[in-house]
Write an enzyme that holds these catalytic residues in place. Structure first.
Site, mmCIF file in Angstrom:
data_model
loop_
_atom_site.group_PDB
_atom_site.id
_atom_site.type_symbol
_atom_site.label_atom_id
_atom_site.label_comp_id
_atom_site.label_asym_id
_atom_site.label_seq_id
_atom_site.Cartn_x
_atom_site.Cartn_y
_atom_site.Cartn_z
ATOM 1 N N HIS A 35 116.053 -4.861 -70.243
ATOM 2 C CA HIS A 35 114.682 -4.396 -70.047
ATOM 3 C C HIS A 35 113.737 -5.476 -69.517
ATOM 4 O O HIS A 35 112.541 -5.212 -69.420
ATOM 5 C CB HIS A 35 114.107 -3.875 -71.366
ATOM 6 C CG HIS A 35 114.577 -2.499 -71.733
ATOM 7 N ND1 HIS A 35 114.022 -1.353 -71.207
ATOM 8 C CD2 HIS A 35 115.558 -2.084 -72.571
ATOM 9 C CE1 HIS A 35 114.623 -0.297 -71.712
ATOM 10 N NE2 HIS A 35 115.568 -0.703 -72.543
ATOM 11 N N LYS A 60 98.441 -0.978 -72.056
ATOM 12 C CA LYS A 60 99.800 -1.510 -72.165
ATOM 13 C C LYS A 60 99.750 -2.731 -73.074
ATOM 14 O O LYS A 60 98.669 -3.213 -73.435
ATOM 15 C CB LYS A 60 100.377 -1.871 -70.799
ATOM 16 C CG LYS A 60 99.486 -2.741 -69.931
ATOM 17 C CD LYS A 60 100.073 -2.952 -68.551
ATOM 18 C CE LYS A 60 99.971 -1.749 -67.685
ATOM 19 N NZ LYS A 60 101.224 -1.062 -67.428
ATOM 20 N N ARG A 61 100.902 -3.213 -73.450
ATOM 21 C CA ARG A 61 100.972 -4.423 -74.265
ATOM 22 C C ARG A 61 100.224 -5.559 -73.581
ATOM 23 O O ARG A 61 100.255 -5.703 -72.366
ATOM 24 C CB ARG A 61 102.446 -4.792 -74.461
ATOM 25 C CG ARG A 61 102.723 -5.985 -75.343
ATOM 26 C CD ARG A 61 104.204 -6.022 -75.689
ATOM 27 N NE ARG A 61 105.047 -5.973 -74.510
ATOM 28 C CZ ARG A 61 105.498 -7.064 -73.865
ATOM 29 N NH1 ARG A 61 105.167 -8.272 -74.279
ATOM 30 N NH2 ARG A 61 106.299 -6.939 -72.818
ATOM 31 N N LYS A 93 101.140 -8.899 -67.300
ATOM 32 C CA LYS A 93 100.558 -7.587 -67.024
ATOM 33 C C LYS A 93 99.144 -7.724 -66.448
ATOM 34 O O LYS A 93 98.580 -6.759 -65.946
ATOM 35 C CB LYS A 93 100.562 -6.735 -68.290
ATOM 36 C CG LYS A 93 101.997 -6.427 -68.756
ATOM 37 C CD LYS A 93 102.004 -5.619 -70.033
ATOM 38 C CE LYS A 93 103.416 -5.377 -70.549
ATOM 39 N NZ LYS A 93 104.199 -4.428 -69.738
ATOM 40 N N THR A 137 106.590 2.607 -67.826
ATOM 41 C CA THR A 137 106.600 4.069 -67.891
ATOM 42 C C THR A 137 105.179 4.619 -67.970
ATOM 43 O O THR A 137 104.964 5.798 -67.708
ATOM 44 C CB THR A 137 107.406 4.583 -69.096
ATOM 45 O OG1 THR A 137 106.921 3.962 -70.296
ATOM 46 C CG2 THR A 137 108.887 4.269 -68.935
ATOM 47 N N LYS A 171 103.410 8.228 -66.533
ATOM 48 C CA LYS A 171 102.597 9.150 -67.337
ATOM 49 C C LYS A 171 101.258 9.409 -66.664
ATOM 50 O O LYS A 171 100.781 10.553 -66.604
ATOM 51 C CB LYS A 171 102.397 8.568 -68.736
ATOM 52 C CG LYS A 171 103.680 8.453 -69.540
ATOM 53 C CD LYS A 171 103.530 7.498 -70.719
ATOM 54 C CE LYS A 171 104.890 7.170 -71.306
ATOM 55 N NZ LYS A 171 104.873 5.992 -72.190
#
Length: 840
Positions: free
Chosen positions: A382, A574-575, A580, A682, A686
């Site tokens: 992952h 998100k985390r 990110k 993901t 969504k």
């Protein structure tokens, strides 16, 4: 004090056959009257409560039990069909399952939505208010856990025999609150009031050994055999959570292990007056399933985490073998009916544990045991981030799992001297590169490498991610095992992430193209024919606005900030991690704010920036980014010069149930990670499914989303993977970007000053340091200009209402590929060799 549920009159209980339930009493379908009677029965018989005094939580539990009764009946049918067929099963091992709330999903999948609503309304109750009583299951943290939950849903929906295995954590990752803009972590005691979906299975409890040492002993023939002795024993107590597929044809289950002491209470110690010591073993044993992801910055934290991973792997493998042994005893046939999927490296110890069981407990020859292990295990990678590839120090491994360390050393010896030597004769550098043991002080075990050599198949989770695995991270393994590394692009379940979380849009879709898309997401492509239709565009965007009104009310409730639902809702959830790049988003916010300060009358598309994220408790810079966003937001939200053109809201305690409110309301989806760092993502899927447009880099699944929705319906910016590598190879220096761009330089300096934190001078200085002296490892400054330009393109599109509506509709219509049903079919056909089993 508990609040009683709002009611007009107390309903009178009716006699019902649902007391003392038998399987034959129930069908998956049920009338509203039957459900109402069942709810009242559970209120009185299960909870011993009277309707007049029942709290809202009492009603919620009673509704859960009424729905659960029908799901359990189908669960029994499913297990009977699987056992009768002696079906091949997949066993999904994951340290995380981010399940969210279960009631709405179970009602939807079981087909009971309308009768449940009718029953609840007849009791003068509100389903939405009842659902708010449910705590999100604290079994996961980020995308890895949410993916696992989507996969369980799809496995059941597609009638594949499957069991999920994990840990039944008492506390989730943590509850997040903000104090003076800073993240504060509180315990997430999600199980404190019980879980109505659980089924405890004490008859399947497992014994787990840890610590001790290995002695060489001899059997009756004089043959030496390692013996793991003087161990400490834990007990794994299983709890099952039934997983209802859409239409309730199949109900699989998730089995979660709770750690218990082998001896709860020592009477001898208690009688000697050492009361605390008498229960010490019980308290220590229960810590192993106490919390998701203990802080591993300390040696004791690392030890706890290693024990956690082995605990659930050991319980799960023994449970798989127990189930298989009911019908078979020939180990040469074990791989015929059992396949195990390792969700990242957390369950990687499965390779060594299965070898230990087969060699030490079952007396199989090494080669036969290794052949079975390699046929049974499969591994999903992952991440491309080196720090996320688990490595355990050899001294710690020797302390906790001494026999497994011996097995890993033996596996490594054979691997290097047989497979590596055969491919690269005499190449000591290649042996060092591929060794399961990383040299250093101390030496470390490469768990990802153990997973690769011990698995039948290895897969990435997006096309770009898989290509980078083959090219970089696992390049040598790709040469050694051609074709072993496959791609299985991630997906999401449309049941939760459209039908469940966005009922308004779901109804419009069904009214337009008919039913059935919930289990065949490619049908949404029919919406392409309506994208230019003005009436459909209006209906689509009216739904978006209604969802934005709902979120605006939630923002005001939880953040105390009033926002305009007609503004562009720009959402990043998100985390919290540097790669990110929430801080790139923040720099753009500062860029817009500075424009207003320099020209108060500047025309600007009104925006509401909405964030949701948790930072790991020990991740200082991530927590500083949260503080920075909140500090900047506090200033902007209260500056009269802004005149409502900008708002910043950081929603506290991000979780699945909150995402279900935020995603349907988003206009713009921020997917802005550094190219080459996000495996898949993901959240991007969504958002697109719910009609949000993506602004993103060519990273992870963004690449495939662009292929599906078309270049004209997505906003792509920034360096690609090759350009990132080239800039780094050439000696990327963030000061070059800093000095070349006056606006950027001013923003970075502004952020690092005490302007936004006057009571905490230079509290955000570390963020500036990471962007400059720290080398800007995720190239935020390098992508800043391109990001701002892409945001200007977003503004142009948003003010053209017809264009925006058309783009949003195309996003919903064209992301059918990203259903987790498609992903699971590919796993089943190309890795697991799994066939669906119809349950009559």
């Amino acid at each position: 004090m508990a609040t009683s549920a709002k009611r007009k009159t107390a309903p009178k209980a009716k006699k019902s056959s649902s007391s003392g339930v038998k399987n034959s009493d129930f069908k998956v379908s049920a009338t509203a009257e039957e459900l109402k009677a069942s709810i009242l029965d559970h209120l009185k018989i299960t909870l011993a409560r009277d309707p007049d005094s029942a709290t809202r939580r009492d009603w919620w539990i009673s509704v859960c039990h009424a729905v659960h009764d029908r799901i359990k009946a189908r669960f029994i049918d499913t297990m009977g069909a699987h056992n009768k067929a002696q079906a091949r099963r997949v066993y999904y091992l994951s340290l995380e399952y981010l399940m969210g709330r279960m009631l709405n999903n179970n009602i939807l999948n079981s087909g009971l939505m309308e009768p449940v609503k009718e029953a609840i309304e007849s009791l003068d109750l509100d389903l939405d208010l009842l659902e708010e009583q449910e705590e999100d299951m604290g079994l996961g943290n980020g995308g890895l856990g949410r993916l696992a939950a989507c996969f369980l849903d799809s496995l059941a929906t597609l009638d594949y025999p499957a069991v999920g295995y994990g840990i039944y954590y008492e506390f989730g990752i943590f509850q997040q609150k903000f104090v003076n803009g800073r993240q504060i972590e509180l315990p997430d005691a999600w199980r404190k009031s019980g879980c109505p979906w659980e089924i405890v299975r004490p008859e399947f409890a497992k014994s787990v050994r840890i610590y001790g040492h290995v002695e060489m002993r001899f059997d009756e023939r004089g043959n030496p055999k390692p013996s793991w002795v003087n161990t400490r024993e834990l007990i794994g107590l299983p709890y099952d959570i039934p997983i209802c597929g859409y239409g309730a044809k199949t109900v699989n289950f998730l089995r979660l292990w709770e750690s218990r002491a082998s001896q709860d209470f020592d009477f001898d110690i208690f009688n000697r007056g050492s009361y605390v010591d008498a229960v010490r073993e019980k308290a220590e044993a229960e810590t192993f399933s106490k919390v998701l992801y203990p802080n591993d910055s300390s040696e004791s934290g690392k030890e706890l985490r290693l024990v956690q991973q082995y605990f659930f792997v050991c319980c799960s493998l023994h449970d798989i073998i127990r189930r298989w042994r009911k019908y078979e005893s020939d180990w040469s046939k074990f791989a015929d009916t059992n396949t195990v999927q390792l969700n990242d490296t957390h369950p990687a110890i499965s390779v060594a544990e299965l070898m230990r069981i087969l060699v030490d407990e079952e007396d199989l020859e090494w080669d036969q045991a290794w052949e079975i292990t390699r046929k049974v295990c499969n591994y999903t990678n992952h991440t491309l981030l080196p720090e996320a590839l688990e490595k355990w120090s050899v001294p710690l491994f020797e302390k906790v799992l001494p026999r497994h360390l011996q097995i890993i050393y033996e596996l490594n010896h054979r691997f290097l001297n047989e497979e590596v030597e055969s491919c690269w004769p005499g190449d000591d550098d290649k042996r060092a590169e591929l060794s399961l043991i990383e040299e250093g002080s101390p030496k470390a075990i490469r768990m990802a490498y153990l997973s690769v050599i011990g698995s039948h198949a290895v897969n990435g989770v997006a096309a770009m991610h898989t290509n980078l695995l083959r090219k970089n991270l696992f390049a040598n393994f790709e040469k050694l095992y051609p074709g072993k590394i496959q791609n299985k692009t991630n997906g999401i379940t449309p049941r939760r992430w459209l039908a469940g979380c966005n009922p308004r849009l779901s109804k419009l879709i069904t009214d337009t193209i008919g039913d059935g898309w919930q289990a065949d997401l490619d049908r949404l492509r029919q919406l392409d024919d309506h994208a230019e239709n003005e009436d459909f565009q209006k209906a689509f965007m009216d739904i978006k606005r209604a969802n934005k009104v709902d979120l605006a009310q939630l923002i005001e409730r939880d953040c105390g900030i009033r926002v305009d639902p007609d503004a562009l809702f720009d959402v990043q959830i998100k985390r919290l991690h540097e790669y990110k790049r929430q801080h790139l988003n923040l720099l753009h916010i500062l860029h817009l704010y500075r424009k207003i300060l320099q020209n108060p009358d500047v025309e600007m598309v009104p925006r509401v920036f909405v964030f949701g994220a948790k930072a790991a408790p020990g991740y200082h810079l991530a927590k500083t980014i949260i503080h920075a966003i909140n500090a900047v937001g506090e200033r902007i939200n209260n500056d009269p010069k802004v005149k409502g053109r900008l708002k910043v809201a950081f929603m506290p305690n991000y979780r699945v149930s909150l995402a279900e409110r935020m995603i349907p309301a988003a206009d713009l989806s921020e997917q802005i990670s550094t190219a080459g760092k996000e495996a898949s993502g993901t959240g991007n899927m969504k958002f697109a499914l719910n009609g949000a447009l993506t602004i993103g880099t060519l990273d992870g699944a963004n690449v495939e989303i662009r292929e599906e929705v078309g270049d004209e319906n997505i906003f792509i910016f920034g360096l690609n993977v090759d350009e990132v590598d080239e800039r780094k190879a050439a000696g990327y220096n963030p000061y070059d970007e800093y000095f070349a761009n006056e606006d950027l330089r001013a923003l970075v300096d502004w952020l690092g000053s005490n302007f936004f934190t006057p009571n905490e001078p230079y509290a955000l200085q570390d963020l500036k340091h990471s962007l400059l002296e720290g080398g800007d490892p995720y190239m935020v400054l390098a992508d800043f200009d391109a990001y701002c330009q892409a945001q200007r393109e977003v503004d142009k599109a948003f003010v053209d209402k017809k264009r925006w509506a058309r783009m949003a509709i195309y996003n919903t219509a064209r992301v059918g590929k990203f259903s987790s049903d498609r992903t699971i079919r590919q796993y089943a056909e190309e890795i697991w060799n799994l066939k669906p089993v119809e349950v009559q």
